[in-house]
Design a protein around this motif. Structure first.
Motif, PDB file in Angstrom:
ATOM      1  N   UNK A   1       0.835  -1.204   0.000  1.00 14.18           N
ATOM      2  CA  UNK A   1       0.000   0.000   0.000  1.00 14.18           C
ATOM      3  C   UNK A   1       0.868   1.252   0.000  1.00 14.18           C
ATOM      4  N   UNK A   2       1.853   1.304   0.878  1.00 17.34           N
ATOM      5  CA  UNK A   2       2.722   2.470   0.952  1.00 17.34           C
ATOM      6  C   UNK A   2       3.521   2.654  -0.342  1.00 17.34           C
TER       7      UNK A   2
ATOM      8  N   UNK B   1       2.553   1.772  -3.326  1.00 16.77           N
ATOM      9  CA  UNK B   1       1.627   2.272  -4.344  1.00 16.77           C
ATOM     10  C   UNK B   1       1.376   3.767  -4.170  1.00 16.77           C
ATOM     11  N   UNK B   2       1.298   4.223  -2.931  1.00 18.71           N
ATOM     12  CA  UNK B   2       1.142   5.661  -2.669  1.00 18.71           C
ATOM     13  C   UNK B   2       2.324   6.446  -3.230  1.00 18.71           C
ATOM     14  N   UNK B   3       3.539   5.950  -2.990  1.00 16.78           N
ATOM     15  CA  UNK B   3       4.739   6.624  -3.486  1.00 16.78           C
ATOM     16  C   UNK B   3       4.740   6.673  -5.011  1.00 16.78           C
ATOM     17  N   UNK B   4       4.357   5.580  -5.654  1.00 22.48           N
ATOM     18  CA  UNK B   4       4.341   5.514  -7.115  1.00 22.48           C
ATOM     19  C   UNK B   4       3.349   6.524  -7.695  1.00 22.48           C
ATOM     20  N   UNK B   5       2.156   6.589  -7.133  1.00 21.31           N
ATOM     21  CA  UNK B   5       1.150   7.534  -7.628  1.00 21.31           C
ATOM     22  C   UNK B   5       1.612   8.971  -7.456  1.00 21.31           C
ATOM     23  N   UNK B   6       2.269   9.261  -6.340  1.00 15.16           N
ATOM     24  CA  UNK B   6       2.777  10.610  -6.109  1.00 15.16           C
ATOM     25  C   UNK B   6       3.840  10.979  -7.145  1.00 15.16           C
ATOM     26  N   UNK B   7       4.756  10.051  -7.430  1.00 17.82           N
ATOM     27  CA  UNK B   7       5.780  10.290  -8.451  1.00 17.82           C
ATOM     28  C   UNK B   7       5.138  10.527  -9.818  1.00 17.82           C
ATOM     29  N   UNK B   8       4.115   9.759 -10.130  1.00 16.63           N
ATOM     30  CA  UNK B   8       3.440   9.905 -11.421  1.00 16.63           C
ATOM     31  C   UNK B   8       2.777  11.262 -11.559  1.00 16.63           C
TER      32      UNK B   8
ATOM     33  N   UNK C   1      -5.741   6.225  -1.941  1.00 16.34           N
ATOM     34  CA  UNK C   1      -5.049   4.987  -1.581  1.00 16.34           C
ATOM     35  C   UNK C   1      -4.481   5.086  -0.164  1.00 16.34           C
ATOM     36  N   UNK C   2      -3.870   6.223   0.156  1.00  8.84           N
ATOM     37  CA  UNK C   2      -3.276   6.406   1.476  1.00  8.84           C
ATOM     38  C   UNK C   2      -4.327   6.328   2.581  1.00  8.84           C
ATOM     39  N   UNK C   3      -5.540   6.807   2.307  1.00  9.03           N
ATOM     40  CA  UNK C   3      -6.559   6.884   3.354  1.00  9.03           C
ATOM     41  C   UNK C   3      -7.454   5.649   3.429  1.00  9.03           C
ATOM     42  N   UNK C   4      -7.673   4.963   2.314  1.00  7.22           N
ATOM     43  CA  UNK C   4      -8.747   3.963   2.273  1.00  7.22           C
ATOM     44  C   UNK C   4      -8.331   2.532   1.984  1.00  7.22           C
ATOM     45  N   UNK C   5      -7.157   2.301   1.391  1.00  8.29           N
ATOM     46  CA  UNK C   5      -6.833   0.946   0.932  1.00  8.29           C
ATOM     47  C   UNK C   5      -6.299   0.088   2.068  1.00  8.29           C
ATOM     48  N   UNK C   6      -6.867  -1.122   2.213  1.00  9.78           N
ATOM     49  CA  UNK C   6      -6.416  -2.089   3.215  1.00  9.78           C
ATOM     50  C   UNK C   6      -5.821  -3.294   2.486  1.00  9.78           C
TER      51      UNK C   6
END
Length: 474
Positions: free
Chosen positions: A85-86, A88-95, A190-195
């Motif tokens: 999860x973390x 994926x958050x980093x990847x989306x931010x970079x994108x 993703x940061x707030x909701x994905x489990x």
């Protein structure tokens, strides 16, 4: 839902599935934003036609894989050990940052590095997303889910291409601003909701932190995986040409407007959407009938797709071929799109949960060699043989070879799947039936209850003996 992350997805409308699908849509949409505007960007940056093909066509495509491949592998290895999860958050931010930077690029160097950062995000996201989906759905559903997932990614690519082609009248930078804003929203969601689901939950395999390096080594001893790596390079060469050159080729060499050339690519994308839906459901049924037949399905799709793409490249220089070209492009998307979803599902089925993201990351590197490195090589060959001849022969050789390799996978797939099932023990069904997993869990709970009952009985008996001893006369 404190412990809900330990449970497999019960439907397509599971919140975690919907979030992953949304991320796939947005990331796929950012990839093709530049392709309809190669000539426009070249004119703004003062490039010749030759520099346009070599730099914007070849070097930018190479930049997409230069960081995407190595960083995707690094993040794939991390995804098998740390929180996906973390990552994926980093990847989306970079994108999001990459799209924003592209919108404000003032020279080729800035544009190159921003697109390279986009490639990092695309390359790193694929293994993480498929690793998560494999832990949400059992093998008996993975080809169908892969088809739906690819359907969403195809819709994103089509939406991105349409946005760039039709909204590009506001300038080639505008679509990148829209993409940056949407990706930022996805990062926060993703940061707030994905489990995150537990690794191996849908395979009946216990998650063991001590096995990742052993499982990683097993990737390179799995014949099906090695064959799929070779297939990835060959199979993605023509896709690199399609994504990088086709819109500009139809505009400059065939004589269509940017709008009409974009529509032809959109027709291919619509065909791909239909192909993902049909291919996923049909591929799952073929796999359930006979797993090796899924590889026949993929090989046949490559064989049929080859002449369709050649027909597009051989279109005479006339704007009156629009209806014919649209039908051919739709058919190409319908057929060719069915291969990738079968490959990803089979890759998940022949790799251990603690090596799955790494395997898909390595596979993505080989994909990128075809999609990114291929156009760079093709751009060099164009100088000698011209666009049309180079595109045609690359398609025939690459997709023909990929079909042969895919067929060879039919001889290794079932044996490699059996090796993974052996780790699950005799209680797990061959197809990974979710009901079987539930039955195993129920029996495990029952065994635990029986042990606890026996312990309590022994304790009660000991207490009774002590009581009788204390009550006995001295």
């Amino acid at each position: 839902m404190k412990n809900g992350h330990d449970v497999a997805a019960t439907s397509m409308f599971d919140v975690r599935v919907l979030i992953l699908f949304g991320c796939a849509f947005l990331l796929a949409g950012e990839g093709p934003l530049l392709s309809p505007h190669l000539t426009e960007v070249a004119e703004e940056f003062g490039m010749t036609e030759e520099e346009r093909d070599e730099k914007l066509g070849g070097e930018i495509a190479l930049g997409l894989v230069m960081l995407g491949g190595p960083c995707g592998l690094a993040l794939g290895l991390m995804a098998d050990r740390y929180s996906r999860t973390m990552l994926l958050v980093v990847i989306l931010a970079f994108s999001s940052v990459a799209a924003f930077g592209t919108a404000f690029a003032t020279n080729f160097t800035t544009l190159f590095w921003c697109r390279a950062l986009t490639g990092l995000s695309l390359g790193a996201a694929t293994p993480i997303k498929f690793s998560l989906l494999a832990d949400l759905f059992p093998p008996s559903q993975r080809i169908a889910i892969s088809g739906r997932f690819s359907l969403v990614g195809g819709a994103g690519a089509m939406a991105g291409l349409a946005l760039s082609g039709f909204a590009g009248r506001l300038g080639w930078r505008f679509p990148f601003l829209v993409a940056a804003a949407l990706l930022l929203v996805a990062t926060l969601v993703v940061a707030a909701c994905f489990q995150e689901p537990s690794r191996g939950a849908t395979d009946g395999v216990k998650d063991d932190d001590a096995t990742p390096w052993r499982d990683l080594g097993a990737i390179f001893r799995t014949p099906t995986v090695l064959l799929l790596f070779v297939q990835a390079v060959l199979g993605c060469l023509p896709w690199g040409i399609i994504v990088t050159f086709l819109v500009d080729y139809l505009h400059v060499d065939v004589g269509y407007s940017i709008k009409n050339a974009t529509w032809i690519m959109t027709a291919r994308s619509i065909g791909a959407l239909v192909g993902h839906g049909i291919g996923g459901e049909l591929g799952q049924r073929i796999y359930d009938w006979k797993p090796r037949a899924s590889q026949w399905h993929a090989a046949l799709a490559k064989v049929i797709a080859t002449p369709l793409l050649v027909l597009i490249f051989q279109t005479p220089r006339s704007p009156h071929q629009m209806p014919r070209l649209s039908v051919i492009a739709f058919s190409l998307g319908l057929v060719a799109s069915q291969v990738g979803l079968i490959v990803h599902a089979c890759m998940a089925n022949v790799t251990a949960p603690r090596a799955r993201a790494s395997a898909i990351a390595i596979h993505s590197i080989f994909n990128d060699l075809g999609k990114g490195g291929g156009p760079w090589v093709v751009a060099k060959i164009i100088k000698r043989y011209g666009r049309r001849r180079t595109f045609v022969w690359t398609t025939v050789v690459a997709w023909g070879g990929a079909a042969v390799v895919q067929y060879l996978c039919s001889f290794t797939l079932e044996a490699d799947e059996a090796k993974i099932r052996e780790r699950s023990g005799p209680e797990v069904s061959e197809r990974g039936d979710p009901e079987m997993f539930a039955d195993v869990a129920r029996r495990s709970v029952k065994s635990q209850v029986d042990v606890e009952s026996e312990f309590l009985d022994a304790a009660n008996e000991s207490t009774s003996l002590l009581s009788r001893r204390d009550a006995a006369p001295p």
